[in-house]
Design an enzyme around this catalytic site. Structure first.
Site, short mmCIF file in Angstrom:
data_model
loop_
_atom_site.label_atom_id
_atom_site.label_comp_id
_atom_site.label_asym_id
_atom_site.label_seq_id
_atom_site.Cartn_x
_atom_site.Cartn_y
_atom_site.Cartn_z
N ALA A 37 0.84 -1.21 0.00
CA ALA A 37 0.00 0.00 0.00
C ALA A 37 0.87 1.25 0.00
O ALA A 37 0.53 2.25 -0.66
CB ALA A 37 -0.94 0.00 1.21
N GLY A 40 1.98 1.59 -3.51
CA GLY A 40 0.81 1.88 -4.34
C GLY A 40 0.31 3.30 -4.17
O GLY A 40 -0.11 3.94 -5.15
N ASP A 41 0.36 3.81 -2.96
CA ASP A 41 -0.04 5.19 -2.70
C ASP A 41 0.82 6.16 -3.51
O ASP A 41 0.30 7.08 -4.15
CB ASP A 41 0.07 5.48 -1.20
N ALA A 42 2.11 5.94 -3.51
CA ALA A 42 3.03 6.82 -4.23
C ALA A 42 2.84 6.71 -5.74
O ALA A 42 2.81 7.73 -6.45
CB ALA A 42 4.49 6.49 -3.86
#
Length: 158
Positions: A37, A40-42
């Site tokens: 996560a 994935g956020d970045a």
């Protein structure tokens, strides 16, 4: 339209170059959902900002407000709910791992379930990026953009 296709290709190349440094022999189920996560956020944030810059000629303050519509937890939760039928079984398992992961922080502007689904969404993007499946990542990103844009248009109609 042609310019948008060019920009998408550039974004894909950028992601490929960045992800090519990762260890392709690593079993990606060895990463924790929080690690996936985090990545994935970045990746999602970078794609959103790139999309906005390429498709909206607005000032930076308006760009930021538009980006928030894409990256806030309730938008990500909404997108993953709309994409569920299009995900592979493996992708569904990744989302579920992220959604069910132990939450170590409390959501500030979202309900707990929205936050969990948003974490699943980010986990999927991190997984696809780290496993170097950039084509699938871009397909899902483009679908996410369409879903959020359609949701925004419906809200404007009301």
């Amino acid at each position: 339209m042609e310019e948008n296709k060019l920009n998408q290709t550039t974004d894909e190349e950028l992601l490929r170059n960045l992800s090519s440094t990762s260890d392709s022999t690593k079993n990606f189920f060895m990463y924790s959902p929080a690690q996936l996560a985090y990545a994935g956020d970045a990746v999602y944030e970078l794609l959103v900002r790139s999309y906005i810059i390429h498709n909206h000629d607005i000032n930076v303050n308006k760009m930021h407000k538009l980006a928030v519509n894409f990256v806030k937890a309730n938008s990500q939760a909404y997108v993953i709910s709309k994409l569920e039928d299009e995900l592979t079984e493996e992708e569904k398992r990744i989302v579920k791992r992220g959604r069910n992961a132990k939450i170590t922080s409390s959501p500030k502007n979202a309900e707990l379930m929205e936050y969990r689904y948003a974490t699943g969404f980010e986990t999927l993007f991190g997984y696809l990026y780290l496993s170097n499946d950039i084509n699938r990542l871009m397909i899902l990103f483009n679908k996410a953009v369409n879903i959020i844009n359609e949701k925004g248009e419906k809200n404007e109609d009301n």
